[in-house]
Design a protein around this motif. Structure first.
Motif, PDB file in Angstrom:
ATOM      1  N   TYR A  67       0.813  -1.348  -0.228  1.00 24.63           N
ATOM      2  CA  TYR A  67       0.149  -0.010   0.123  1.00 24.63           C
ATOM      3  C   TYR A  67       0.950   1.225  -0.034  1.00 24.63           C
ATOM      4  O   TYR A  67       0.477   2.107  -0.422  1.00 24.63           O
ATOM      5  CB  TYR A  67      -1.007  -0.030   1.259  1.00 24.63           C
ATOM      6  CG  TYR A  67      -2.211  -0.439   0.754  1.00 24.63           C
ATOM      7  CD1 TYR A  67      -3.353   0.364   0.397  1.00 24.63           C
ATOM      8  CD2 TYR A  67      -2.652  -1.684   0.727  1.00 24.63           C
ATOM      9  CE1 TYR A  67      -4.571  -0.231   0.101  1.00 24.63           C
ATOM     10  CE2 TYR A  67      -3.828  -2.540   0.724  1.00 24.63           C
ATOM     11  CZ  TYR A  67      -5.002  -1.483   0.193  1.00 24.63           C
ATOM     12  OH  TYR A  67      -6.087  -1.838   0.107  1.00 24.63           O
ATOM     13  N   ALA A  68       2.181   1.469   0.884  1.00 21.61           N
ATOM     14  CA  ALA A  68       2.760   2.552   0.762  1.00 21.61           C
ATOM     15  C   ALA A  68       3.312   2.754  -0.373  1.00 21.61           C
ATOM     16  O   ALA A  68       3.377   4.068  -0.951  1.00 21.61           O
ATOM     17  CB  ALA A  68       3.914   2.377   1.890  1.00 21.61           C
ATOM     18  N   ARG A  69       3.691   1.868  -1.047  1.00 20.92           N
ATOM     19  CA  ARG A  69       4.413   2.044  -2.404  1.00 20.92           C
ATOM     20  C   ARG A  69       3.460   2.504  -3.525  1.00 20.92           C
ATOM     21  O   ARG A  69       3.745   3.308  -4.362  1.00 20.92           O
ATOM     22  CB  ARG A  69       5.064   0.666  -2.969  1.00 20.92           C
ATOM     23  CG  ARG A  69       5.964   1.029  -4.282  1.00 20.92           C
ATOM     24  CD  ARG A  69       6.968  -0.313  -4.385  1.00 20.92           C
ATOM     25  NE  ARG A  69       7.520  -0.158  -5.887  1.00 20.92           N
ATOM     26  CZ  ARG A  69       7.478  -1.250  -6.463  1.00 20.92           C
ATOM     27  NH1 ARG A  69       6.966  -2.332  -6.199  1.00 20.92           N
ATOM     28  NH2 ARG A  69       8.281  -1.054  -7.658  1.00 20.92           N
ATOM     29  N   ASP A 100       5.759  10.742   4.612  1.00 24.74           N
ATOM     30  CA  ASP A 100       6.564   9.549   5.085  1.00 24.74           C
ATOM     31  C   ASP A 100       6.565   8.561   4.109  1.00 24.74           C
ATOM     32  O   ASP A 100       5.510   8.020   3.925  1.00 24.74           O
ATOM     33  CB  ASP A 100       6.489   8.936   6.380  1.00 24.74           C
ATOM     34  CG  ASP A 100       7.503   7.910   6.870  1.00 24.74           C
ATOM     35  OD1 ASP A 100       8.374   7.495   5.912  1.00 24.74           O
ATOM     36  OD2 ASP A 100       7.921   7.439   7.992  1.00 24.74           O
ATOM     37  N   GLU A 101       7.482   8.455   2.979  1.00 21.63           N
ATOM     38  CA  GLU A 101       7.339   7.388   1.886  1.00 21.63           C
ATOM     39  C   GLU A 101       7.144   5.890   2.286  1.00 21.63           C
ATOM     40  O   GLU A 101       6.623   5.063   1.606  1.00 21.63           O
ATOM     41  CB  GLU A 101       8.191   7.600   0.750  1.00 21.63           C
ATOM     42  CG  GLU A 101       8.407   8.958   0.316  1.00 21.63           C
ATOM     43  CD  GLU A 101       9.370   8.905  -0.978  1.00 21.63           C
ATOM     44  OE1 GLU A 101      10.021   7.584  -1.164  1.00 21.63           O
ATOM     45  OE2 GLU A 101       9.703   9.835  -1.619  1.00 21.63           O
ATOM     46  N   SER A 102       7.542   5.553   3.558  1.00 21.89           N
ATOM     47  CA  SER A 102       7.772   4.065   4.105  1.00 21.89           C
ATOM     48  C   SER A 102       6.428   3.768   4.351  1.00 21.89           C
ATOM     49  O   SER A 102       6.381   2.563   4.754  1.00 21.89           O
ATOM     50  CB  SER A 102       8.797   4.137   4.819  1.00 21.89           C
ATOM     51  OG  SER A 102       8.435   4.594   6.092  1.00 21.89           O
ATOM     52  N   ILE A 103       5.394   4.582   4.971  1.00 21.43           N
ATOM     53  CA  ILE A 103       4.268   4.246   5.512  1.00 21.43           C
ATOM     54  C   ILE A 103       3.086   4.742   4.584  1.00 21.43           C
ATOM     55  O   ILE A 103       3.006   5.955   4.197  1.00 21.43           O
ATOM     56  CB  ILE A 103       4.043   4.485   7.035  1.00 21.43           C
ATOM     57  CG1 ILE A 103       4.173   5.803   7.304  1.00 21.43           C
ATOM     58  CG2 ILE A 103       5.210   3.767   7.590  1.00 21.43           C
ATOM     59  CD1 ILE A 103       3.967   6.450   8.593  1.00 21.43           C
ATOM     60  N   ALA A 104       2.126   4.253   4.576  1.00 21.55           N
ATOM     61  CA  ALA A 104       0.645   4.741   3.893  1.00 21.55           C
ATOM     62  C   ALA A 104       0.010   5.580   5.020  1.00 21.55           C
ATOM     63  O   ALA A 104      -0.597   6.499   4.711  1.00 21.55           O
ATOM     64  CB  ALA A 104       0.019   3.602   3.304  1.00 21.55           C
TER      65      ALA A 104
END
Length: 427
Positions: A67-69, A100-104
């Motif tokens: 989802y984050a990606r 924060d790109e690492s989390i949705a």
């Protein structure tokens, strides 16, 4: 613990239930064990196997990364894509913001069905999930009363750590993050109680609660009452706003004079005048149309890594923006893209006819997604109204990208707002 367990086990159900939930009500920690005059929180304890707990957490972590990606790519997209995903135009400025790109999202909850083929994700509640107090606090208290092992032990620390990391991420992007306000509908017992719990658990010094109705927009800022002064007291500007209020609803909010307060709040968010929690990316992940996009890319063999494709095929269900299942004789579910608590959900049989419909129609005007139907397992439990046989739905929270506490609900084939909360213990 063992002595107390025996004392509880020997009591009639109603007395046992009061012994469990009476102290929580008295402490003001969990006051909605009864909702709308009906039992919500059960006094039974469901046995959760360690392998199933691990499977749900493994699935949540893998899906969280997917989802984050996917969300990051959508945030970089164009209005045509956002319209197809059902995102309101008023949110377009805000949803471009990436914190924060690492989390949705900061606090999300995956809902899972346990099937013969393993756990299958039904949806991702990534904008304004509830069930938080039940999973992170109440479950441990009930387990302790029975002398049982809480599967969620230690998970509440993840909330504190995640809030701290997100505030730091906002600061690193140049946001002010000193004056933090948590808000919800103050008349809504569950929402207000959940928000106040998160306020306490966040560990943020100086943070305060304010009713949504007491917030004000003026001088290009969002303002809230200073401390507990109420709507007539002095105001202070808000730097960071935790809101248990869905962004698609905020986009439509207007004051008594018709002024679009929600659009204005979203504009201030887009202009980085106020930071919001969950962040805008959590709202992008909330639309069920994103499930259809993920599945479409998976079927086409595009975008994702081999490991991500494997996780999608293992944990997700075929989901589309059109009802492809009817012609194939496959049972399926139609549900609104921003629907919650089972409202406006319909289950269709292999013959294409409606087999089960939700009694609520709160989201009837929304676009639908169509997902392959899987049957929830059935369990039997004691209630104030007698023995009840219902369908078991699991939720697994994702906190700051990490798998966390789990929660069980028991209800009809469509899990609605009045489905029971079932405490769970490790076996």
């Amino acid at each position: 613990m063992k002595g107390r367990k025996s004392a509880l086990a020997g009591q009639p159900y109603a007395a046992r239930r009061e012994a469990l939930y009476g102290p929580l009500r008295a402490e003001g920690l969990f006051t909605w064990d009864m909702m709308y005059g009906q039992e919500y929180a059960l006094a039974d304890l469901y046995g959760l196997g360690r392998s199933l707990l691990q499977e749900m957490r493994t699935a949540a972590e893998a899906l969280g990364r997917i989802y984050a990606r996917t969300v990051r790519v959508v945030q970089q997209g164009e209005p045509a894509l956002w319209r197809e995903l059902g995102l309101p135009e008023a949110t377009y400025g805000a949803i471009r913001l990436c914190i924060d790109e690492s989390i949705a999202t900061l606090i999300g909850r995956f809902d899972f069905a346990v099937t013969p083929s393993g756990v299958k994700m039904l949806e991702f509640n990534s904008d304004t999930p509830t069930g938080i107090v039940e999973a992170f606090h109440v479950n441990g208290r009930i387990c302790a009363a029975y002398g049982a092992e809480d599967p969620n032990r230690g998970c509440s620390r993840q909330l504190t750590e995640a809030f701290g990391r997100l505030l730091q991420a906002y600061r690193e992007q140049g946001y002010a993050a000193e004056r933090v306000v948590f808000s919800a509908l103050d008349w809504h017992e569950e929402d207000a109680g959940t928000t106040r719990y998160l306020l306490r658990q966040s560990g943020i010094a100086g943070a305060s609660f304010a009713a949504l109705a007491d917030l004000r927009l003026m001088d290009e800022r969002l303002w809230a009452p200073a401390e507990a002064s109420g709507e007539c007291g002095p105001l202070r500007p808000v730097d960071v706003w935790y809101r248990l209020h869905a962004l698609e609803k905020l986009a439509e909010d207007r004051d008594a004079d018709g002024f679009p307060t929600g659009e204005e709040a979203l504009r201030l968010t887009a202009e980085r005048r106020v930071a919001i929690i969950n962040p805008p990316s959590g709202f992008v992940a909330q639309t069920k149309a994103l499930q259809a996009l993920i599945w479409n890319l998976h079927e086409a063999g595009e975008f994702y890594t081999p490991e991500e494709h494997e996780a999608i095929g293992r944990y997700m269900l075929p989901t589309y923006l059109e009802p492809r299942f009817a012609s194939a004789g496959i049972p399926y579910v139609a549900k609104p893209i921003f629907g919650r608590e089972g409202s406006d959900v319909t289950i269709y049989g292999a013959d294409g006819l409606a087999a089960e419909r939700s009694a609520e129609d709160e989201y009837a005007d929304q676009p639908m997604v169509y997902q392959q139907y899987v049957q929830l397992p059935e369990i039997e439990t004691e209630t104030l109204a007698g023995r009840f046989r219902g369908s078991l739905l699991w939720g697994c929270f994702l906190i700051g990208g990490a798998p966390s506490a789990v929660i069980a609900r028991v209800g009809g084939k469509i899990t609605g707002n009045l489905s029971y909360y079932m405490p769970a213990a490790l076996i």
